[in-house]
Design an enzyme around this catalytic site. Sequence first.
Site, mmCIF file in Angstrom:
data_model
loop_
_atom_site.group_PDB
_atom_site.id
_atom_site.type_symbol
_atom_site.label_atom_id
_atom_site.label_comp_id
_atom_site.label_asym_id
_atom_site.label_seq_id
_atom_site.Cartn_x
_atom_site.Cartn_y
_atom_site.Cartn_z
ATOM 1 N N ASP A 135 5.669 -5.799 -4.834
ATOM 2 C CA ASP A 135 6.352 -5.496 -3.566
ATOM 3 C C ASP A 135 7.861 -5.546 -3.784
ATOM 4 O OD1 ASP A 135 4.109 -5.404 -1.522
ATOM 5 O OD2 ASP A 135 3.708 -7.286 -2.554
ATOM 6 N N LYS A 139 15.093 -5.138 1.251
ATOM 7 C CA LYS A 139 16.228 -5.570 2.091
ATOM 8 C C LYS A 139 16.863 -6.809 1.463
ATOM 9 C CE LYS A 139 14.426 -3.809 6.386
ATOM 10 N NZ LYS A 139 13.424 -4.098 7.407
HETATM 11 C C1 LIG Z 1 3.161 -2.822 -3.590
HETATM 12 S S1 LIG Z 1 1.558 -3.369 -3.869
HETATM 13 C C2 LIG Z 1 1.083 -2.525 -5.358
HETATM 14 C C3 LIG Z 1 -0.399 -2.558 -5.569
HETATM 15 C C4 LIG Z 1 -0.909 -1.847 -6.824
HETATM 16 N N1 LIG Z 1 -0.470 -2.532 -8.029
HETATM 17 C C5 LIG Z 1 -0.474 -0.405 -6.852
HETATM 18 O O1 LIG Z 1 0.438 -0.085 -7.642
HETATM 19 O O2 LIG Z 1 -1.042 0.394 -6.096
HETATM 20 C C6 LIG Z 1 1.801 -5.043 -4.431
HETATM 21 C C7 LIG Z 1 0.531 -5.873 -4.332
HETATM 22 O O3 LIG Z 1 0.802 -7.163 -4.888
HETATM 23 C C8 LIG Z 1 0.117 -8.122 -4.119
HETATM 24 N N2 LIG Z 1 0.817 -9.405 -4.306
HETATM 25 C C9 LIG Z 1 2.117 -9.665 -4.047
HETATM 26 N N3 LIG Z 1 2.423 -10.921 -4.357
HETATM 27 C C10 LIG Z 1 1.278 -11.485 -4.834
HETATM 28 C C11 LIG Z 1 0.959 -12.774 -5.298
HETATM 29 N N4 LIG Z 1 1.887 -13.744 -5.357
HETATM 30 N N5 LIG Z 1 -0.301 -13.018 -5.685
HETATM 31 C C12 LIG Z 1 -1.234 -12.035 -5.635
HETATM 32 N N6 LIG Z 1 -1.004 -10.785 -5.201
HETATM 33 C C13 LIG Z 1 0.248 -10.517 -4.797
HETATM 34 C C14 LIG Z 1 0.195 -7.602 -2.702
HETATM 35 O O4 LIG Z 1 -0.824 -8.135 -1.898
HETATM 36 C C15 LIG Z 1 0.055 -6.093 -2.912
HETATM 37 O O5 LIG Z 1 -1.275 -5.684 -2.815
#
Ligand SMILES: C[S@@+](CC[C@H](N)C(=O)[O-])C[C@H]1O[C@@H](n2cnc3c(N)ncnc32)[C@H](O)[C@@H]1O
Length: 227
Positions: A135, A139
């Site tokens: 993610d 911002k």
């Molecule tokens: C922007 S999405 C990208 C998902 C996938 N890798 C893609 O490229 O389609 C980032 C994902 O990371 C997960 N995520 C973020 N921080 C995390 C954490 N600390 N532990 C596990 N999952 C996490 C979020 O729930 C989200 O599904």
Amino acid sequence: MEENKKIRPIRSYVLRQGRLTKHQAEAISLYGNDLIIPSSNDLINWDRLFSSKEKRSILEIGFGMGDTTAEIAKRFPQNNYIGIEVHSPGVGNLINKIKAYNLNNLRIIQHDAVEVVENMFADESLDAVHIFFPDPWHKKRHNKRRLIRAEFLRKVATKLKKNAYLHIATDWEDYALWIIEEFKVCKEYVLKTNEFQIKPDHRPYTKYEKRGLNLGHNVWDIVFMRI
Ligand SMILES: C[S@@+](CC[C@H](N)C(=O)[O-])C[C@H]1O[C@@H](n2cnc3c(N)ncnc32)[C@H](O)[C@@H]1O
């Protein structure tokens, strides 16, 4: 009163009550016990978990809906994979993919990856870590939520074997530059090639990436090697 207030850690995700489809819910209830590893403080024994020896152990953090994760596990049966994600729809979707592809080299942990990495992987036990499109928290006031920070890179480094790699991809230039800055204070890694690589063939396009590409975003692949 004030003293009793719990300090909540800053997490790199927000848990939204995403809607679980019937198919995803069924997958979790039917196969969750077999495919989801409960989060705990016990170290994972990869050989025992997968009843296999001498396969490479690869961890993916934040697999989203998991389509790419399943695709990679299918392409590389010689490796074992564990994927971490907090969102249930993604977990359900990935279980369905595992079943559809008949994969026996992929398991899931549904918990905060920061804690899982710290508690569940032995030092120098991983051959690679994939973090595809973390993610961006673009911002300024949200930057502090970014998963990729020097402290986390360092923690991941302790879990990687020598010469193992950490592959991060992002479609936010600002995050790509941030990652390089965070990496510069980590003496545990070197860049595998240039700062930014062209998307390697072994990384299929991810769902999030396709959305970014449709919006005209570029993609930065960054690969660090553990020294
Ligand atoms: C922007 S999405 C990208 C998902 C996938 N890798 C893609 O490229 O389609 C980032 C994902 O990371 C997960 N995520 C973020 N921080 C995390 C954490 N600390 N532990 C596990 N999952 C996490 C979020 O729930 C989200 O599904």
